[in-house]
Design an enzyme around this catalytic site. Structure first.
Site, short mmCIF file in Angstrom:
data_model
loop_
_atom_site.label_atom_id
_atom_site.label_comp_id
_atom_site.label_asym_id
_atom_site.label_seq_id
_atom_site.Cartn_x
_atom_site.Cartn_y
_atom_site.Cartn_z
N ASN A 1 -10.11 -12.83 2.76
CA ASN A 1 -10.45 -11.80 1.78
C ASN A 1 -9.50 -11.86 0.59
O ASN A 1 -9.33 -12.96 0.03
CB ASN A 1 -10.68 -10.42 2.40
CG ASN A 1 -9.55 -9.83 3.22
OD1 ASN A 1 -9.24 -10.32 4.30
ND2 ASN A 1 -8.95 -8.76 2.74
N ASP A 2 -8.90 -10.78 0.19
CA ASP A 2 -8.24 -10.66 -1.11
C ASP A 2 -7.33 -11.84 -1.50
O ASP A 2 -6.50 -12.27 -0.70
CB ASP A 2 -7.33 -9.42 -1.15
CG ASP A 2 -7.93 -8.21 -0.47
OD1 ASP A 2 -9.09 -8.28 -0.04
OD2 ASP A 2 -7.23 -7.21 -0.36
N GLN B 1 -5.53 -13.18 1.97
CA GLN B 1 -5.66 -12.53 3.26
C GLN B 1 -6.51 -13.43 4.16
O GLN B 1 -7.63 -13.82 3.79
CB GLN B 1 -6.33 -11.15 3.09
CG GLN B 1 -5.52 -10.18 2.24
CD GLN B 1 -4.49 -9.41 3.04
OE1 GLN B 1 -4.83 -8.50 3.79
NE2 GLN B 1 -3.22 -9.77 2.89
N TRP C 1 -0.64 -6.91 4.58
CA TRP C 1 -1.77 -6.72 3.70
C TRP C 1 -1.42 -7.10 2.27
O TRP C 1 -0.34 -7.62 2.00
CB TRP C 1 -2.26 -5.26 3.81
CG TRP C 1 -2.95 -5.00 5.13
CD1 TRP C 1 -3.01 -5.84 6.22
CD2 TRP C 1 -3.67 -3.82 5.50
NE1 TRP C 1 -3.72 -5.24 7.23
CE2 TRP C 1 -4.14 -4.01 6.82
CE3 TRP C 1 -3.96 -2.62 4.85
CZ2 TRP C 1 -4.89 -3.04 7.48
CZ3 TRP C 1 -4.71 -1.65 5.51
CH2 TRP C 1 -5.17 -1.87 6.81
N SER C 2 -2.32 -6.75 1.35
CA SER C 2 -2.28 -7.36 0.02
C SER C 2 -1.06 -6.97 -0.82
O SER C 2 -0.42 -5.95 -0.59
CB SER C 2 -3.54 -7.00 -0.74
OG SER C 2 -4.59 -7.73 -0.17
N ARG D 1 -1.25 1.45 -0.66
CA ARG D 1 -1.14 0.00 -0.45
C ARG D 1 -1.39 -0.82 -1.72
O ARG D 1 -1.80 -0.32 -2.74
CB ARG D 1 -2.11 -0.46 0.64
CG ARG D 1 -3.56 -0.11 0.39
CD ARG D 1 -4.43 -0.63 1.55
NE ARG D 1 -5.81 -0.27 1.38
CZ ARG D 1 -6.35 0.86 1.84
NH1 ARG D 1 -5.61 1.73 2.51
NH2 ARG D 1 -7.62 1.12 1.63
N GLU E 1 -7.83 0.61 -4.31
CA GLU E 1 -7.24 -0.56 -3.69
C GLU E 1 -6.90 -1.57 -4.79
O GLU E 1 -7.49 -1.56 -5.89
CB GLU E 1 -8.23 -1.21 -2.71
CG GLU E 1 -8.60 -0.30 -1.54
CD GLU E 1 -9.41 -1.00 -0.46
OE1 GLU E 1 -9.07 -0.85 0.72
OE2 GLU E 1 -10.40 -1.68 -0.78
N ASP F 1 -12.66 1.62 -3.17
CA ASP F 1 -13.06 1.52 -1.78
C ASP F 1 -14.42 2.21 -1.57
O ASP F 1 -15.23 1.78 -0.74
CB ASP F 1 -11.96 2.19 -0.96
CG ASP F 1 -12.11 1.92 0.50
OD1 ASP F 1 -12.89 1.03 0.86
OD2 ASP F 1 -11.45 2.63 1.29
N1 DQQ Z 1 -7.78 -5.63 1.83
C1 DQQ Z 1 -6.42 -5.60 2.33
C2 DQQ Z 1 -5.86 -4.30 1.83
C3 DQQ Z 1 -6.69 -4.00 0.63
C4 DQQ Z 1 -8.05 -4.44 1.05
C5 DQQ Z 1 -6.42 -5.74 3.82
C6 DQQ Z 1 -8.99 -4.70 -0.09
O1 DQQ Z 1 -4.49 -4.42 1.53
O2 DQQ Z 1 -6.64 -2.64 0.27
O3 DQQ Z 1 -6.93 -6.98 4.23
O4 DQQ Z 1 -10.00 -5.58 0.24
#
Ligand code: DQQ
Length: 576
Positions: free
Chosen positions: A64-65, A81, A124-125, A188, A243, A276
């Protein structure tokens, strides 16, 4: 890496914060869906006809991110991620790849993974910042034993290693913890830090209070001790959790990017947040008042889910960085799969990063413009051209001579007249809804005209990129639309239309350009030289490999002319 421990503690964390359906656990914090039994399943087949040829993806598993992109001593770094064990979200680490050209990527070992108390339940990100002396530091969100989201630092273990393979997490982490006013599960994704004229660093962290989304601001003199500012840098009501915020300066003139710490005359600022609530991203252009540390969006920039988007399609959790080598700002975004979880398990992978795009402020000062980095052009192979092709009402014409499942296109449409433009209804405020109602098959006045890509020879399968021009009382409105309603004959596929309006004076230009990047299961389109961008994921069943065809079409009553069309096969770079 203590995977078993990690899985166990993640479960504890999830029990605290989730609600469950049989087999599925929704994680409220990051709104990634957690399939508890699937998150560590090995794939049955790795690879498929849907793997991309020149988009960033690892050989297998979920991504992901994009995290902490940066340019350091001649090398581009991309962290992201990554699930080390399966093709759904879970077991997340910071995977790491490096490149000298943003196109060919070498995979390295994960740079950051849960190993300490302050990140034992998740890494996380976050973002990278270059400290004086060209020393990189990463700011990331760790999930601690109580499931709180805390902010940590990591430094390269050996600055002499050109790839910065290993990262050290100091014991003084976490450097920022949620105070009593902040919900610990809504805190976050630290931004790249910027340095103020007062000698203090600043960073913002995504959060929300009730339904007010906010970018919480912290300051530090030494990057270690961080103090929360009295006010957030910015907040906006009814937008929910913010986010992956991103905050950076853009030059009022020209395409040059700026280092994140630049401010003053000749500069505007951009704040982007990933909502989100909608799973889309929005940005505003505005002014950063550094004396009071507040950002105020311009009146022309809506500050909620009706606002401007980098990309009106499948694109989320994006992040920019300043590329000192070519003096440009570059945008990375995550494009999730839109097939089924079952398909992802079978494929053994899920998620790609979109092609890195340079971005700058449009001369109007009202929006950004994006364009794939110039390095992408090195992948151009066999080329076909078409000049002065008239498309009369109802015409469809096949572009032959290249294999188009992995291709790139640039074309210019010229419109002969606007008299036949359909009237624009005032209630059509949402381009996506409009595109859903008026897809490629719905005849119009001026448009729909455009491309059919990843199409079967009989066009039973096709994904359309189209423009349609409407007449509003005082101006013409241009809609750019991805219509994938016929993209796959496979049953049960999710095929959302995506669209944005294009801010061009079509009455004056009578022309509109389109660039499209086609890569097996992804289509990225850039309308009007990058003013409106759309990304879609599609999964044809017939239009695969050599059986993918390419057409231009006009389904409007007004004739249009293609003054120029260039199409290239794209070769494959080294991809991890
Ligand atoms: N993905 C991460 C978070 C973020 C979210 C977790 C956004 O830190 O807020 O994998 O896709």
């Amino acid at each position: 890496m203590g995977i078993h421990n990690k899985v166990f503690s993640t479960c504890v964390f999830l029990v605290w914060f989730c609600f469950c359906l049989p087999g599925i656990i929704w994680v409220a914090e990051a709104s990634h869906v957690v399939y508890q039994e699937l998150k560590s399943v090995s794939p049955s087949i790795v690879g498929s006809q849907y793997r991309t040829g020149y988009h960033f993806q690892p050989p297998k598993n979920w991504i992901n991110d994009p995290n902490g992109p940066m340019y350091h001593n001649g090398i581009y770094h991309l962290f992201y991620q990554y699930n080390t064990n399966g093709s759904v979200w879970g077991n997340i680490v910071w995977a790491h790849s490096v490149s000298s050209d943003l196109i060919n990527w070498i995979p390295l070992e994960p740079a950051i993974y849960p190993s300490k108390k302050f990140d034992i339940n998740g890494t996380w990100s976050g973002s990278a910042t270059l400290l004086p002396g060209n020393k990189p530091v990463i700011f990331y969100t760790g999930i601690d034993p109580q499931g709180r989201q805390v902010q940590n630092l990591a430094f390269p273990k050996d600055l002499a290693d050109p790839y910065l393979r290993e990262w050290t997490k100091p014991d003084y982490n976490p450097v920022i913890q949620p105070d009593a006013s902040i919900e610990p599960s809504k805190f976050r994704d630290p931004t790249t830090a910027w340095f103020g004229l007062d000698g203090h660093w600043r960073v913002v962290i995504g959060s929300r209070r009730k339904m007010r989304g906010m970018a919480v601001l912290y300051r530090s003199r030494d990057f270690v001790k961080w103090v929360k500012a009295q006010h957030p840098l910015h907040s906006s009501k009814d937008t929910g959790m913010w986010e992956c915020p991103d905050f950076f300066p853009v030059s009022l003139k020209g395409k040059k990017g700026l280092d994140t710490s630049v401010s003053g005359p000749g500069v505007k600022h951009v704040l982007k947040v990933s909502l989100d609530m909608t799973r889309y991203e929005y940005y505003t252009v505005g002014t950063y008042y550094h004396m009071i540390d507040r950002y105020i969006p311009d009146n022309s920039s809506a500050d909620d889910h009706t606002g401007l988007r980098y990309d009106y399609g499948n694109f989320y959790a994006s992040k920019t960085f300043f590329d000192e080598a070519k003096q440009r700002r570059i945008l990375w975004g995550w494009s999730n799969e839109s097939d089924t979880v079952k398909d992802d398990i079978k494929k053994g992978w899920a998620g790609i990063q979109t092609i890195p795009r340079a971005l700058w402020l449009d001369p109007s000062g009202k929006q950004l413009v994006q364009w794939p980095v110039e390095e992408l052009e090195t992948l151009r192979g066999k080329q076909v051209n078409l000049y002065d092709k008239e498309l009369k009402s109802g015409d469809i014409y096949e572009v032959k001579g290249i294999s188009s499942a992995q291709a790139s296109l640039y074309l210019i449409f010229e419109i002969s007249g606007l008299d036949k433009a359909e009237p624009f209804e005032e209630f059509w405020s949402d381009p996506q809804v409009l595109c859903g109602q008026k897809g490629a098959a719905v005849e119009g006045g001026v448009g729909p005209f455009g491309l059919l890509v990843l199409a079967s020879g009989d066009r039973e399968e096709q994904t359309a990129v189209l423009f349609r021009v409407f007449k509003a009382p005082n101006k013409h409105v241009v809609l750019m639309c991805h219509d994938p309603s016929k993209s796959s004959l496979r049953p049960g596929m999710y095929k959302p239309s995506f669209a944005g309006f294009v801010d061009v004076d079509i009455n004056k230009t009578k022309k509109i350009s389109l660039r499209s990047l086609i890569d097996h299961s992804v289509l990225e389109s850039f309308g009007a030289e990058g003013k409106t961008c759309i990304t879609s994921r599609v999964y044809p069943s017939k239009a695969i490999g050599q059986d993918a065809h390419l057409f231009v079409f006009n389904n409007g009553s007004e004739d249009v002319r293609i003054t120029q069309l260039s199409a290239w096969e794209m070769t494959s770079p080294r991809m991890n």
